[in-house]
Enzyme design. Structure first.
Site, PDB file in Angstrom:
ATOM      1  N   MET A 208       0.843  -1.200   0.000  1.00  0.00           N
ATOM      2  CA  MET A 208       0.000   0.000   0.000  1.00  0.00           C
ATOM      3  C   MET A 208       0.874   1.244   0.000  1.00  0.00           C
ATOM      4  O   MET A 208       1.800   1.362   0.785  1.00  0.00           O
ATOM      5  CB  MET A 208      -0.911   0.004   1.221  1.00  0.00           C
ATOM      6  CG  MET A 208      -1.905   1.154   1.227  1.00  0.00           C
ATOM      7  SD  MET A 208      -3.193   0.964   2.479  1.00  0.00           S
ATOM      8  CE  MET A 208      -2.263   1.220   3.975  1.00  0.00           C
ATOM      9  N   CYS A 209       0.578   2.188  -0.877  1.00  0.00           N
ATOM     10  CA  CYS A 209       1.302   3.449  -0.958  1.00  0.00           C
ATOM     11  C   CYS A 209       0.289   4.564  -1.209  1.00  0.00           C
ATOM     12  O   CYS A 209      -0.881   4.307  -1.513  1.00  0.00           O
ATOM     13  CB  CYS A 209       2.331   3.426  -2.096  1.00  0.00           C
ATOM     14  SG  CYS A 209       3.638   2.188  -1.882  1.00  0.00           S
ATOM     15  N   GLY A 210       0.741   5.786  -1.103  1.00  0.00           N
ATOM     16  CA  GLY A 210      -0.133   6.924  -1.351  1.00  0.00           C
ATOM     17  C   GLY A 210       0.408   7.798  -2.464  1.00  0.00           C
ATOM     18  O   GLY A 210       1.618   8.012  -2.577  1.00  0.00           O
TER      19      GLY A 210
END
Length: 301
Positions: free
Chosen positions: A1-3
């Site tokens: 998960m990354c933004g």
């Protein structure tokens, strides 16, 4: 998960506020990416015949000494921001990059072009923003990323954005299942990789297609066929930015547009501090559709 977070200013009167508006967007993505953070900011462009390099060193790097060495071959105007030096050179990118590599091989050129500056480090997004004094930065648009490492080491070079060529960069949320085989193919084509990161392979693929003569839109169309996996990409260009999601689109993304800006984020919470966000047109980008904004013009394919 990354933004992922991106902000493109349609209103030039807001360019002095780019960093101020963008910093809370980046920090709001800390839960999605606490390992490292970075951004590519566009502005302060050099003129034709010149190039701008963003060079990463250490806190004690002697930037003045590097400048004096380079000035023996071409003129240089420079400044440093923390451990990064920004060098404006009166020559082409290839010549300037080679000169830096010869004069100071321990340094890393993070980006090259006429407008782009890439700044990234390991650590919490809030700390990275303070390190580079993000809130005071000016420009026309900016692409940012917060990383939660899942398939390669936590390193500065493994952080996003990745350079994809002159004034181009890519940030990525997702994973690519065929990055190992694609990496081998691209190495045979002369593309050089510095990490085991799958996102660097996506950046390398776009770089290769652009070097073959594709437009950005053509390169992204080709990427839809070549890249296997789940992804949301934001791609920075000298004049704007592009967004692309894979055909299944399981990775979140939201776009917002007003008369003053276009913003993109992995989650709406990153947009809530923007002015007049309550009046913005909001939508989820469609699967396998290329969105491009450049010079106040929007298009999608």
């Amino acid at each position: 998960m990354c933004g992922i977070v991106s902000l493109y200013l349609k209103n030039p009167d807001w360019q002095n506020r780019l960093g101020e508006l963008f910093e809370p967007m980046l920090i709001s993505m800390t839960d999605r990416g606490p390992d490292s953070a970075g951004f590519a900011i566009y502005g302060d462009a050099v003129t034709d015949g010149q190039c701008k390099l963003t060079i990463r060193g250490e806190q004690d790097t002697d930037w003045q000494a590097l400048a004096e060495t380079l000035k023996k071959s071409f003129s240089v105007d420079w400044f440093n921001n923390a451990n990064v030096g920004v060098f404006k050179c009166s020559t082409d990118q290839k010549t300037a990059t080679a000169a830096v590599a010869k004069a100071a091989p321990e340094l890393t050129v993070l980006s090259s072009g006429q407008s782009i500056e890439i700044l990234k480090e390991i650590g919490l997004p809030e700390n990275i923003a303070q390190h580079f004094k993000l809130s005071g930065m000016k420009g026309s648009h900016i692409i940012g990323h917060t990383r939660m490492a899942t398939e390669s080491a936590v390193t500065t070079l493994g952080s996003h954005p990745f350079s994809t060529g002159s004034d181009l960069c890519l940030v990525h949320n997702g994973s690519l299942s065929n990055h190992n085989s694609l990496r081998r193919d691209l190495i045979r084509e002369g593309i050089v990789f510095h990490t085991e990161n799958d996102s660097e392979v996506a950046a390398g693929y776009l770089n290769w297609r652009l070097n073959c003569g594709d437009t950005l839109e053509q390169a992204l169309e080709s990427a839809l066929k070549a890249l296997d996996g789940f992804y949301t990409f934001a791609i920075g260009t000298a004049n704007g930015f592009a967004v692309l999601r894979d055909p299944i689109s399981c990775k979140p993304a939201v776009l917002a547009e007003t008369d003053d800006y276009v913003a993109m984020a992995s989650e709406y919470q990153a947009l809530r501090t923007l002015p007049n966000i309550e009046k913005a047109k909001l939508w989820e980008p469609e699967p396998a559709k290329i969105y491009v904004w450049q010079q106040s013009q929007a298009a999608f394919h």
